[in-house]
Scaffold this motif. Structure first.
Motif, PDB file in Angstrom:
ATOM      1  N   SER A   1       0.854  -1.190   0.000  1.00 39.09           N
ATOM      2  CA  SER A   1       0.000   0.000   0.000  1.00 39.09           C
ATOM      3  C   SER A   1       0.888   1.238   0.000  1.00 39.09           C
ATOM      4  CB  SER A   1      -0.897   0.002   1.233  1.00 39.09           C
ATOM      5  OG  SER A   1      -0.114   0.195   2.397  1.00 39.09           O
ATOM      6  N   HIS A   2       0.259   2.382  -0.171  1.00 38.40           N
ATOM      7  CA  HIS A   2       1.021   3.638  -0.113  1.00 38.40           C
ATOM      8  C   HIS A   2       1.639   3.821   1.268  1.00 38.40           C
ATOM      9  CE1 HIS A   2      -0.278   4.882  -4.044  1.00 38.40           C
ATOM     10  NE2 HIS A   2      -1.558   4.794  -3.712  1.00 38.40           N
ATOM     11  N   ALA A   3       0.906   3.428   2.299  1.00 33.34           N
ATOM     12  CA  ALA A   3       1.429   3.548   3.665  1.00 33.34           C
ATOM     13  C   ALA A   3       2.644   2.646   3.861  1.00 33.34           C
ATOM     14  CB  ALA A   3       0.337   3.210   4.678  1.00 33.34           C
ATOM     15  N   ASP A   4       2.620   1.438   3.268  1.00 26.53           N
ATOM     16  CA  ASP A   4       3.777   0.538   3.365  1.00 26.53           C
ATOM     17  C   ASP A   4       4.997   1.180   2.722  1.00 26.53           C
ATOM     18  OD1 ASP A   4       2.246  -1.449   4.609  1.00 26.53           O
ATOM     19  OD2 ASP A   4       1.688  -2.364   2.678  1.00 26.53           O
ATOM     20  N   ARG A   5       4.800   1.786   1.553  1.00 27.60           N
ATOM     21  CA  ARG A   5       5.912   2.432   0.851  1.00 27.60           C
ATOM     22  C   ARG A   5       6.459   3.601   1.681  1.00 27.60           C
ATOM     23  NH1 ARG A   5       2.140   1.459  -3.124  1.00 27.60           N
ATOM     24  NH2 ARG A   5       2.770  -0.152  -4.581  1.00 27.60           N
ATOM     25  N   GLU A   6       5.566   4.382   2.280  1.00 29.88           N
ATOM     26  CA  GLU A   6       6.017   5.528   3.077  1.00 29.88           C
ATOM     27  C   GLU A   6       6.785   5.076   4.316  1.00 29.88           C
ATOM     28  OE1 GLU A   6       6.068   8.721   2.323  1.00 29.88           O
ATOM     29  OE2 GLU A   6       5.151   8.211   0.401  1.00 29.88           O
TER      30      GLU A   6
ATOM     31  N   ALA B   1       8.602   2.351   4.528  1.00 33.46           N
ATOM     32  CA  ALA B   1       9.916   1.922   4.042  1.00 33.46           C
ATOM     33  C   ALA B   1      10.791   3.134   3.734  1.00 33.46           C
ATOM     34  CB  ALA B   1       9.754   1.044   2.798  1.00 33.46           C
ATOM     35  N   VAL B   2      10.206   4.166   3.127  1.00 30.02           N
ATOM     36  CA  VAL B   2      10.968   5.376   2.826  1.00 30.02           C
ATOM     37  C   VAL B   2      11.418   6.063   4.118  1.00 30.02           C
ATOM     38  CG1 VAL B   2      10.754   7.708   1.857  1.00 30.02           C
ATOM     39  CG2 VAL B   2       9.955   5.732   0.547  1.00 30.02           C
ATOM     40  N   ASP B   3      10.582   6.034   5.149  1.00 30.22           N
ATOM     41  CA  ASP B   3      10.979   6.614   6.434  1.00 30.22           C
ATOM     42  C   ASP B   3      12.176   5.879   7.028  1.00 30.22           C
ATOM     43  OD1 ASP B   3       9.020   8.548   6.316  1.00 30.22           O
ATOM     44  OD2 ASP B   3       7.596   7.454   7.587  1.00 30.22           O
ATOM     45  N   VAL B   4      12.170   4.561   6.915  1.00 29.42           N
ATOM     46  CA  VAL B   4      13.307   3.777   7.418  1.00 29.42           C
ATOM     47  C   VAL B   4      14.558   4.107   6.613  1.00 29.42           C
ATOM     48  CG1 VAL B   4      14.218   1.444   7.704  1.00 29.42           C
ATOM     49  CG2 VAL B   4      11.863   1.935   8.348  1.00 29.42           C
ATOM     50  N   LEU B   5      14.411   4.241   5.296  1.00 28.16           N
ATOM     51  CA  LEU B   5      15.560   4.591   4.459  1.00 28.16           C
ATOM     52  C   LEU B   5      16.085   5.980   4.805  1.00 28.16           C
ATOM     53  CD1 LEU B   5      14.325   3.213   1.024  1.00 28.16           C
ATOM     54  CD2 LEU B   5      16.175   2.306   2.432  1.00 28.16           C
TER      55      LEU B   5
ATOM     56  N   ARG C   1       6.034  -3.266  -5.828  1.00 26.91           N
ATOM     57  CA  ARG C   1       4.649  -3.725  -5.912  1.00 26.91           C
ATOM     58  C   ARG C   1       4.248  -4.558  -4.710  1.00 26.91           C
ATOM     59  NH1 ARG C   1       1.152  -3.725  -9.421  1.00 26.91           N
ATOM     60  NH2 ARG C   1       0.628  -5.923  -9.358  1.00 26.91           N
ATOM     61  N   THR C   2       5.206  -5.225  -4.062  1.00 26.11           N
ATOM     62  CA  THR C   2       4.861  -6.126  -2.960  1.00 26.11           C
ATOM     63  C   THR C   2       5.550  -5.688  -1.664  1.00 26.11           C
ATOM     64  OG1 THR C   2       6.703  -7.623  -3.366  1.00 26.11           O
ATOM     65  CG2 THR C   2       4.642  -8.080  -4.557  1.00 26.11           C
ATOM     66  N   VAL C   3       4.993  -6.172  -0.590  1.00 25.12           N
ATOM     67  CA  VAL C   3       5.571  -5.908   0.733  1.00 25.12           C
ATOM     68  C   VAL C   3       6.929  -6.576   0.847  1.00 25.12           C
ATOM     69  CG1 VAL C   3       5.229  -6.257   3.215  1.00 25.12           C
ATOM     70  CG2 VAL C   3       3.294  -5.659   1.778  1.00 25.12           C
ATOM     71  N   GLY C   4       7.098  -7.714   0.207  1.00 26.52           N
ATOM     72  CA  GLY C   4       8.375  -8.417   0.234  1.00 26.52           C
ATOM     73  C   GLY C   4       9.490  -7.600  -0.385  1.00 26.52           C
TER      74      GLY C   4
ATOM     75  N   VAL D   1      14.854  -2.608   3.035  1.00 27.11           N
ATOM     76  CA  VAL D   1      15.226  -2.110   4.360  1.00 27.11           C
ATOM     77  C   VAL D   1      15.747  -3.217   5.263  1.00 27.11           C
ATOM     78  CG1 VAL D   1      13.616  -0.186   4.238  1.00 27.11           C
ATOM     79  CG2 VAL D   1      12.860  -2.344   5.214  1.00 27.11           C
ATOM     80  N   ALA D   2      16.014  -4.393   4.715  1.00 32.01           N
ATOM     81  CA  ALA D   2      16.419  -5.543   5.534  1.00 32.01           C
ATOM     82  C   ALA D   2      17.730  -5.306   6.267  1.00 32.01           C
ATOM     83  CB  ALA D   2      16.530  -6.791   4.665  1.00 32.01           C
ATOM     84  N   ASP D   3      18.631  -4.516   5.701  1.00 25.83           N
ATOM     85  CA  ASP D   3      19.934  -4.305   6.322  1.00 25.83           C
ATOM     86  C   ASP D   3      19.992  -3.037   7.183  1.00 25.83           C
ATOM     87  OD1 ASP D   3      19.616  -2.742   4.074  1.00 25.83           O
ATOM     88  OD2 ASP D   3      21.773  -2.616   3.691  1.00 25.83           O
ATOM     89  N   LEU D   4      18.828  -2.430   7.415  1.00 21.40           N
ATOM     90  CA  LEU D   4      18.780  -1.193   8.208  1.00 21.40           C
ATOM     91  C   LEU D   4      17.972  -1.411   9.483  1.00 21.40           C
ATOM     92  CD1 LEU D   4      17.997   1.346   5.358  1.00 21.40           C
ATOM     93  CD2 LEU D   4      20.181   0.990   6.484  1.00 21.40           C
ATOM     94  N   PRO D   5      18.308  -0.683  10.537  1.00 23.86           N
ATOM     95  CA  PRO D   5      17.438  -0.741  11.715  1.00 23.86           C
ATOM     96  C   PRO D   5      16.081  -0.136  11.352  1.00 23.86           C
ATOM     97  CG  PRO D   5      19.281   0.778  12.068  1.00 23.86           C
ATOM     98  CD  PRO D   5      19.459   0.167  10.719  1.00 23.86           C
ATOM     99  N   LEU D   6      15.090  -0.412  12.136  1.00 25.79           N
ATOM    100  CA  LEU D   6      13.737   0.028  11.817  1.00 25.79           C
ATOM    101  C   LEU D   6      13.543   1.527  11.998  1.00 25.79           C
ATOM    102  CD1 LEU D   6      11.610  -2.856  13.258  1.00 25.79           C
ATOM    103  CD2 LEU D   6      12.278  -2.438  10.901  1.00 25.79           C
ATOM    104  N   GLY D   7      14.590   2.258  12.078  1.00 31.98           N
ATOM    105  CA  GLY D   7      14.481   3.697  12.218  1.00 31.98           C
ATOM    106  C   GLY D   7      14.709   4.100  13.654  1.00 31.98           C
TER     107      GLY D   7
END
Length: 186
Positions: free
Chosen positions: A36-41, A43-47, A72-75, A81-87
């Protein structure tokens, strides 16, 4: 600058989404659920947090942001972001007591005898003054208790006293007039 060998995409041979290679259709350990758009946002926040902490270089950050918005997917987002802390972790706000200046002062309890004096004083009218004496007694008792204990209700006690004394004075006047009329007649 070369990436350290501990990063998960190093040496795996699998092209990663942020490296410009062909993105896999499904992340091996994750979900193929559409993002979803929220999922993408998120992930961008973590980045952004990782970039702000110096964990990503500008070029890699820009590539990952572009891939996050194109995912396109949550995966795919999880892989970015797998190699980053969750923010940054939120720090709980310190609990500070409210200064006494801004707290409401506790209201003192109303004296029960003062309430009784006011009720008896108000009942003087419908009972033709018969409740005047209890109003006076309760009013004086309530005022002396309130001086000692600091309870509220002085206005109620004073109301009972005034109405009670008016009633007692009225009865005293009526009895005096009856006595004068009785002595004059007889």
């Amino acid at each position: 600058m070369t990436q350290p060998s501990w990063q998960p995409w190093q040496g795996s041979g699998v092209p990663q989404p942020w490296q410009g290679g062909q993105a896999p259709q499904q992340w091996q350990g994750g979900s193929s659920m559409l993002a979803s758009h929220a999922d993408r946002e998120r992930a961008v926040d973590v980045l952004r947090a990782g970039f702000g902490e110096g964990r990503l270089e500008q070029v890699e950050f820009d590539q990952r942001i572009g891939q996050a918005y194109a995912a396109r997917t949550v995966g795919e987002l999880a892989l970015l972001v797998a190699d980053l802390p969750l923010g940054p972790l939120p720090h709980p706000a310190p609990v500070t007591p409210v200064p006494r200046t801004f707290q409401a002062a506790p209201r003192p309890r109303t004296n029960g005898k003062a309430v009784g004096a006011a009720v008896c004083g108000l009942l003087c009218l419908p009972t033709f003054g018969l409740m005047g004496l209890p109003a006076v007694v309760l009013g004086h008792a309530a005022r002396s208790e309130m001086r000692r204990s600091g309870e509220a209700g002085d206005g109620l006690a004073l109301t009972g006293l005034v109405l009670g004394w008016l009633s007692v004075g009225g009865w005293a006047l009526v009895l005096t007039l009856l006595l004068i009329v009785g002595l004059a007649a007889g």
